[in-house]
Design a protein around this motif. Sequence first.
Motif, PDB file in Angstrom:
ATOM      1  N   GLU A 126       0.839  -1.204   0.000  1.00 33.96           N
ATOM      2  CA  GLU A 126       0.000   0.000   0.000  1.00 33.96           C
ATOM      3  C   GLU A 126       0.872   1.252   0.000  1.00 33.96           C
ATOM      4  OE1 GLU A 126      -3.656  -2.217   2.389  1.00 33.96           O
ATOM      5  OE2 GLU A 126      -2.352  -0.841   3.487  1.00 33.96           O
ATOM      6  N   LEU A 127       1.964   1.217   0.756  1.00 35.82           N
ATOM      7  CA  LEU A 127       2.877   2.371   0.758  1.00 35.82           C
ATOM      8  C   LEU A 127       3.493   2.543  -0.621  1.00 35.82           C
ATOM      9  CD1 LEU A 127       4.494   4.665   1.989  1.00 35.82           C
ATOM     10  CD2 LEU A 127       6.109   2.977   2.920  1.00 35.82           C
ATOM     11  N   ARG A 128       3.885   1.421  -1.219  1.00 33.97           N
ATOM     12  CA  ARG A 128       4.483   1.503  -2.551  1.00 33.97           C
ATOM     13  C   ARG A 128       3.476   2.082  -3.558  1.00 33.97           C
ATOM     14  NH1 ARG A 128       8.519  -1.620  -6.315  1.00 33.97           N
ATOM     15  NH2 ARG A 128       7.814  -0.633  -8.214  1.00 33.97           N
ATOM     16  N   TYR A 129       2.245   1.600  -3.476  1.00 34.14           N
ATOM     17  CA  TYR A 129       1.207   2.103  -4.382  1.00 34.14           C
ATOM     18  C   TYR A 129       1.079   3.614  -4.217  1.00 34.14           C
ATOM     19  CZ  TYR A 129      -3.393   2.794  -6.502  1.00 34.14           C
ATOM     20  OH  TYR A 129      -4.431   3.242  -7.270  1.00 34.14           O
ATOM     21  N   TYR A 130       1.033   4.042  -2.951  1.00 34.33           N
ATOM     22  CA  TYR A 130       0.867   5.467  -2.666  1.00 34.33           C
ATOM     23  C   TYR A 130       2.049   6.276  -3.222  1.00 34.33           C
ATOM     24  CZ  TYR A 130       1.211   9.788  -0.050  1.00 34.33           C
ATOM     25  OH  TYR A 130       1.371  11.100   0.272  1.00 34.33           O
ATOM     26  N   LEU A 131       3.267   5.822  -2.946  1.00 32.82           N
ATOM     27  CA  LEU A 131       4.450   6.578  -3.384  1.00 32.82           C
ATOM     28  C   LEU A 131       4.562   6.620  -4.907  1.00 32.82           C
ATOM     29  CD1 LEU A 131       7.259   5.409  -0.922  1.00 32.82           C
ATOM     30  CD2 LEU A 131       6.211   7.683  -1.059  1.00 32.82           C
ATOM     31  N   GLY A 132       4.085   5.543  -5.534  1.00 32.45           N
ATOM     32  CA  GLY A 132       4.231   5.462  -6.989  1.00 32.45           C
ATOM     33  C   GLY A 132       3.042   6.028  -7.740  1.00 32.45           C
TER      34      GLY A 132
ATOM     35  N   VAL B 261       3.229  -3.806  -7.917  1.00 35.19           N
ATOM     36  CA  VAL B 261       2.271  -4.070  -6.841  1.00 35.19           C
ATOM     37  C   VAL B 261       1.245  -5.148  -7.211  1.00 35.19           C
ATOM     38  CG1 VAL B 261       2.463  -1.897  -5.558  1.00 35.19           C
ATOM     39  CG2 VAL B 261       0.993  -1.988  -7.581  1.00 35.19           C
ATOM     40  N   ASP B 262       1.643  -6.105  -8.033  1.00 34.42           N
ATOM     41  CA  ASP B 262       0.733  -7.216  -8.354  1.00 34.42           C
ATOM     42  C   ASP B 262       0.449  -7.995  -7.065  1.00 34.42           C
ATOM     43  OD1 ASP B 262      -0.487  -9.542  -9.138  1.00 34.42           O
ATOM     44  OD2 ASP B 262       1.236 -10.317 -10.266  1.00 34.42           O
ATOM     45  N   PRO B 263      -0.813  -8.007  -6.607  1.00 32.37           N
ATOM     46  CA  PRO B 263      -1.104  -8.618  -5.296  1.00 32.37           C
ATOM     47  C   PRO B 263      -0.774 -10.111  -5.238  1.00 32.37           C
ATOM     48  CG  PRO B 263      -3.136  -7.851  -6.370  1.00 32.37           C
ATOM     49  CD  PRO B 263      -1.999  -7.457  -7.252  1.00 32.37           C
ATOM     50  N   LEU B 264      -0.735 -10.774  -6.409  1.00 31.05           N
ATOM     51  CA  LEU B 264      -0.439 -12.206  -6.386  1.00 31.05           C
ATOM     52  C   LEU B 264       1.036 -12.479  -6.650  1.00 31.05           C
ATOM     53  CD1 LEU B 264      -3.594 -13.604  -8.234  1.00 31.05           C
ATOM     54  CD2 LEU B 264      -3.050 -13.745  -5.796  1.00 31.05           C
ATOM     55  N   ASP B 265       1.848 -11.417  -6.750  1.00 34.28           N
ATOM     56  CA  ASP B 265       3.280 -11.627  -6.946  1.00 34.28           C
ATOM     57  C   ASP B 265       3.866 -12.287  -5.700  1.00 34.28           C
ATOM     58  OD1 ASP B 265       5.746 -10.467  -8.738  1.00 34.28           O
ATOM     59  OD2 ASP B 265       6.268 -10.659  -6.615  1.00 34.28           O
ATOM     60  N   GLU B 266       4.779 -13.217  -5.948  1.00 37.82           N
ATOM     61  CA  GLU B 266       5.429 -13.955  -4.854  1.00 37.82           C
ATOM     62  C   GLU B 266       5.965 -13.040  -3.761  1.00 37.82           C
ATOM     63  OE1 GLU B 266       8.933 -16.182  -5.703  1.00 37.82           O
ATOM     64  OE2 GLU B 266       7.787 -18.026  -5.873  1.00 37.82           O
TER      65      GLU B 266
ATOM     66  N   LEU C  52      -2.562   9.129   2.229  1.00 41.27           N
ATOM     67  CA  LEU C  52      -2.006   7.773   2.376  1.00 41.27           C
ATOM     68  C   LEU C  52      -3.145   6.756   2.525  1.00 41.27           C
ATOM     69  CD1 LEU C  52       0.460   5.854   2.827  1.00 41.27           C
ATOM     70  CD2 LEU C  52       0.252   6.356   5.268  1.00 41.27           C
ATOM     71  N   ASP C  53      -4.137   7.084   3.381  1.00 43.62           N
ATOM     72  CA  ASP C  53      -5.270   6.173   3.584  1.00 43.62           C
ATOM     73  C   ASP C  53      -6.041   5.958   2.286  1.00 43.62           C
ATOM     74  OD1 ASP C  53      -4.601   5.956   6.189  1.00 43.62           O
ATOM     75  OD2 ASP C  53      -6.126   7.358   6.948  1.00 43.62           O
ATOM     76  N   GLU C  54      -6.221   7.061   1.542  1.00 43.19           N
ATOM     77  CA  GLU C  54      -6.957   6.930   0.274  1.00 43.19           C
ATOM     78  C   GLU C  54      -6.185   6.057  -0.718  1.00 43.19           C
ATOM     79  OE1 GLU C  54      -9.279  11.212   0.466  1.00 43.19           O
ATOM     80  OE2 GLU C  54      -7.653  10.939  -1.009  1.00 43.19           O
ATOM     81  N   GLY C  55      -4.867   6.228  -0.748  1.00 42.76           N
ATOM     82  CA  GLY C  55      -4.024   5.397  -1.624  1.00 42.76           C
ATOM     83  C   GLY C  55      -4.157   3.929  -1.242  1.00 42.76           C
ATOM     84  N   ALA C  56      -4.085   3.675   0.079  1.00 43.16           N
ATOM     85  CA  ALA C  56      -4.170   2.287   0.552  1.00 43.16           C
ATOM     86  C   ALA C  56      -5.539   1.700   0.199  1.00 43.16           C
ATOM     87  CB  ALA C  56      -3.929   2.240   2.061  1.00 43.16           C
ATOM     88  N   ALA C  57      -6.595   2.509   0.361  1.00 40.27           N
ATOM     89  CA  ALA C  57      -7.947   2.018   0.072  1.00 40.27           C
ATOM     90  C   ALA C  57      -8.092   1.735  -1.426  1.00 40.27           C
ATOM     91  CB  ALA C  57      -8.986   3.034   0.529  1.00 40.27           C
ATOM     92  N   ALA C  58      -7.513   2.612  -2.255  1.00 38.88           N
ATOM     93  CA  ALA C  58      -7.591   2.403  -3.711  1.00 38.88           C
ATOM     94  C   ALA C  58      -6.881   1.096  -4.069  1.00 38.88           C
ATOM     95  CB  ALA C  58      -6.943   3.578  -4.443  1.00 38.88           C
ATOM     96  N   TYR C  59      -5.740   0.865  -3.437  1.00 39.67           N
ATOM     97  CA  TYR C  59      -5.015  -0.379  -3.724  1.00 39.67           C
ATOM     98  C   TYR C  59      -5.840  -1.596  -3.301  1.00 39.67           C
ATOM     99  CZ  TYR C  59      -1.674  -4.104  -3.887  1.00 39.67           C
ATOM    100  OH  TYR C  59      -1.065  -5.299  -4.178  1.00 39.67           O
ATOM    101  N   ARG C  60      -6.484  -1.484  -2.132  1.00 40.16           N
ATOM    102  CA  ARG C  60      -7.269  -2.633  -1.639  1.00 40.16           C
ATOM    103  C   ARG C  60      -8.452  -2.941  -2.558  1.00 40.16           C
ATOM    104  NH1 ARG C  60      -5.952  -0.502   3.523  1.00 40.16           N
ATOM    105  NH2 ARG C  60      -7.976   0.547   3.647  1.00 40.16           N
TER     106      ARG C  60
END
Length: 464
Positions: free
Chosen positions: A285-291, A391-396, A306-314
């Motif tokens: 989520e932090l990476r998504y936000y920073l990028g 930030v592929d959620p299924l990435d190893e 930051l919260d909005e970025g994390a929510a968007a990623y989720r």
Amino acid sequence: MTLRLFDTETRALRDFAPLAPGHASVYLCGATVQGDPHIGHVRSGVAFDVLRRWLLAHDYDVAFVRNVTDIEDKILNKAAEAGRPWWEWAATFERSFTWAYQQLGVLPPSVEPRATGHITQMVEMMQRLIDNGHAYAAGGDVYFDVRSYPRYGSLSGHKLDDVHQGESAGECKRDPRDFTLWKAEKPGEPSWPTPWGRGRPGWHLECSAMAEFYLGAAFDIHCGGLDLVFPHHENEIAQAKCAGDDFAQYWLHNGWVTMGGEKMSKSLGNVLSVPNVLKKVRPQELRYYLGSAHYRSMLEYSDTALDEGAAAYRRIESFVMRTQERAGEVTIGRWTDAFARALDDDLAVPAALAEVHGKVREGNIALDGGDLEGARAIASQVRAMLGILGVDPLDEHWTQETADASAATDALDVLVRAELERRQTARAEKNWAVADEVRDRLIRAGIEVTDTPNGPEWSLKAGQ
Ligand SMILES: Nc1ncnc2c1ncn2[C@@H]1O[C@H](COP(=O)(O)OP(=O)(O)OP(=O)(O)O)[C@@H](O)[C@H]1O
Ligand SMILES: [Zn+2]
């Protein structure tokens, strides 16, 4: 489609044409390892990791160099204040940076050279500069003669008259605008031998020498934070060109993370360390936000953003996960043309993310409407696009811990079931001593057993 990058030197978007077909060589100025990283420090690592992944996606063989500045005034001063050896100080915070990059899923560079490991290359470059009349030794220091390079200022646009190097005057400088290549030995400081006396390198020399050593006299892209345009990169160019190198063909600079409108910086005290932010949000989520902002834009930090970025990623993550649960394995597919167009346009991540979110909306409609195959196809595209953004959620990288934990649980299940069968047999034989012994041993190991109509079930006690 051709990748276009905004080149600071020509102040224009330019088609990326590599020096050698199929190869891309990139140098990124890494950290001065003087303290723990704040989220501003890691922004360039994240931003240019997307560049690297996109070059790889274009089938380039990418050589990616990110150096470590492990000798510098700030390191020496801070270590001395703390009463610790300078090398221990540098190594400690190099590990902090490595940890932060790793947490954020930044691909390890092809090589991560330390300045102190490349003194030979620096001395050799200084020798060439002195021989060519571009540098001079004075009072144990070595200086670069700025006036000897007529194109000085071409990157930053600084006029020679306005140049302030931001370094101490240097008593032996012929001109206050000259900058230091090498600093004379001072008592108690580390030093290395040169033909002009013992001393230690200046920051600018390190990068020119290491870039040349690993990537050659000419390479494709040089990246770094916006604050490095002047004097650091201006001086890197002057040194390298005057030493006979063609040096970087493209210059890319990332904007800052700001807080209260000012650059996040230890000296201003408006910093958030990576470990602290990771107490609030997950690393992806932090990476998504920073990028998520364009790499050249400023990114103004706020808890809400930051919260909005994390929510968007989720929201994206939850679509991929739900699809995988309901429609079966989601493999990595191919990004869409709109996504490729966005990234080819100077890595326009905001436009690329708009495409991802559009696809997620489409995919959710398909999923809710029972079109499992349609949803799965879209989720495959989404995985491919998120993979480029790291930030592929299924990435190893993000699932490995979960995968390790579930493998351990599976192994434990085999052992616990064997114990439970032993207990059942003992009970059937009215051998209460053995049955109790099995139960007590499981309890001591933190395993709770519940008898159900379908037989005994086990779980780990909370906190185990
Ligand atoms: N707030 C920020 N946003 C983006 N990049 C930053 C930020 N602060 C530092 N950087 C980058 O981190 C790299 C290392 O910076 P450096 O160690 O010199 O710290 P600094 O700029 O002095 O910041 P600080 O005062 O916080 O230590 C530089 O390339 C710089 O561009
Ligand atoms: Zn550098």
